[in-house]
Design an enzyme around this catalytic site. Structure first.
Site, PDB file in Angstrom:
ATOM      1  CE1 TYR A 245      59.254  42.824 -66.446  1.00 13.49           C
ATOM      2  CE2 TYR A 245      59.259  45.336 -66.359  1.00 13.49           C
ATOM      3  CZ  TYR A 245      59.932  43.960 -66.208  1.00 13.49           C
ATOM      4  OH  TYR A 245      61.116  44.033 -65.794  1.00 13.49           O
TER       5      TYR A 245
ATOM      6  CE  LYS B  87      62.158  26.758 -68.484  1.00 11.92           C
ATOM      7  NZ  LYS B  87      63.485  26.200 -68.266  1.00 11.92           N
TER       8      LYS B  87
ATOM      9  CG  ASP C 271      66.920  26.816 -68.439  1.00 19.59           C
ATOM     10  OD1 ASP C 271      66.648  26.860 -69.960  1.00 19.59           O
ATOM     11  OD2 ASP C 271      66.444  25.790 -67.790  1.00 19.59           O
TER      12      ASP C 271
ATOM     13  CG  ASP D 131      64.411  43.419 -65.938  1.00 17.55           C
ATOM     14  OD1 ASP D 131      64.926  44.429 -66.080  1.00 17.55           O
ATOM     15  OD2 ASP D 131      63.868  43.104 -64.889  1.00 17.55           O
TER      16      ASP D 131
ATOM     17  CG  ASP E 175      70.142  43.901 -64.210  1.00 16.97           C
ATOM     18  OD1 ASP E 175      69.838  44.815 -64.925  1.00 16.97           O
ATOM     19  OD2 ASP E 175      69.975  44.147 -63.007  1.00 16.97           O
TER      20      ASP E 175
END
Ligand code: IPM
Ligand code: MG
Length: 355
Positions: free
Chosen positions: A141, A191, A223, A247, A251
């Protein structure tokens, strides 16, 4: 006690859910004899309309001087033009950065009566009680360079995923502390098979882990973590991760509890006040209809009482009030019920004032 709370209702359903949370805060204040002073400022799209910027210096200064900040949501179709020079989200990002709140705590707890509200099989949801600790002021970000360049008639867009060891260390240490106070399991999500920033993340997490022998640390690729979050969500205790990974995963985690409208968050770690906001967005499709679920913001207000004001009993009373309301079948439409925001809020207020 007395406390100064800045309210930033923002856009869409923001004003409705912040209004609800204030009623609940006032109920707690009445019951325990506190005085909360509120001042309200614009942020996001409404601030762009009024001042041409999503966060004014005056608003940021007011937040920095407060004991705590409660925010609704920002954004909406009116400000969604990708070519626009100012965007509502800049207000939120500027505020997080301006307050230095690098640790975003997103607790995810499934209420047993709502197991049917999730598309997952109820038996998958048994015992789900996790916290995502999302790094909030760095990563993809905020990394530099960021932006667009023109060359030979072509446009390039750049975002940068960047972390210093210092930024990783402080967020991971906070997550270890939290895990130590809970069930003693920390999942660091990265990752590292592809990203250099993730390899540094993993290295620093392992180093900090030596200070916390009582916490079992595991490293999981993002993942895989996304898959495990729906395949075996009860296997998580505390998850710590990069800004955008967090983020996305939160969700996804909202699906476990049945609605985005239920999840609160606390953003901590700066020198100044904490920032509290539901994880949902401005929901322009239902804005102004009085049907938004206030629980995410009400529960964020509970986190505010706990983390910024040290009012643990009051925070617990609000959390228990929401739980009892839901257990009693008091539900807004996102959860298959029929209640309006006002009716749901009134029920929670009643429950807070009871006993
Ligand atoms: C969130 C939101 C924000 C984010 C948006 C509105 C900028 O999705 O708080 O999760 O990406 O952080
Ligand atoms: Mg989000």
């Amino acid at each position: 006690m007395e406390a100064n709370i800045v309210l930033l209702p923002g856009d869409g359903i923001g004003p409705e859910v912040v209004g609800a949370a204030v009623q609940v805060l006032d109920a707690a204040a009445r019951r325990w004899g506190h005085t909360f002073h509120y001042s309200t400022y614009l942020i996001g799209g409404c601030s762009i309309d009024a001042y041409g910027t999503a966060l004014t210096a005056e608003t940021l200064a007011a937040c920095q001087a407060a004991d705590a900040v409660l925010l609704g949501a920002v954004g909406g179709p009116r400000w969604d033009d990708p070519a626009a020079p100012v965007r509502p989200e800049q207000g939120l990002l500027g505020l997080r950065k301006g307050l230095g709140v690098f640790a975003n705590l997103r607790p995810v707890k499934v209420y047993p009566p709502l197991a049917g509200a999730s598309p997952l099989r109820p038996e998958k949801l048994e015992g789900v009680d996790l916290v995502v600790v999302r790094e909030l002021t760095g990563g993809l970000y905020f990394g530099q360079p960021k932006g667009r360049t023109q060359e030979g008639g072509r446009t390039r867009a750049v975002d940068t995923l960047e972390y210093s060891d210092f930024e990783i260390e402080r967020i991971v240490r906070l997550a270890f502390g939290l895990a130590q106070a809970r069930r003693g399991r920390l999942t660091s999500v990265d990752k590292a098979n592809v990203l250099e920033s993730s390899r540094l993340w993993r290295q620093v997490a392992a180093q900090v882990g030596t200070e916390f022998p009582g916490v079992a640390l595991e490293h999981v690729l993002v993942d895989t973590a996304a898959m495990r979050l729906v395949a075996n969500p009860a296997s998580f205790d505390v998850i710590v991760t990069e800004n955008m990974f967090g983020d996305i995963l939160t969700d996804e985690a909202a699906v476990l509890v049945g609605s985005m409208g239920l999840l609160p968050s606390a953003s901590l770690g700066g020198d100044g006040p904490g920032l509290y906001e539901p994880i949902h967005g401005s929901a322009p499709d239902i804005a102004g209809k009085g049907i938004a679920n206030p629980c995410g913001t009400v529960l964020s207000a509970a986190l505010l009482l706990r983390h910024s004001l040290g009012l643990e009993a009051e925070a617990r009373a609000i959390e228990a009030a929401v739980e009892r309301a839901i257990q009693g079948g008091w539900l807004t439409r996102d959860l298959g019920g029929t209640l309006s925001t006002r009716e749901m809020t009134a029920k929670i207020v009643d429950e807070v004032l009871r006993e």
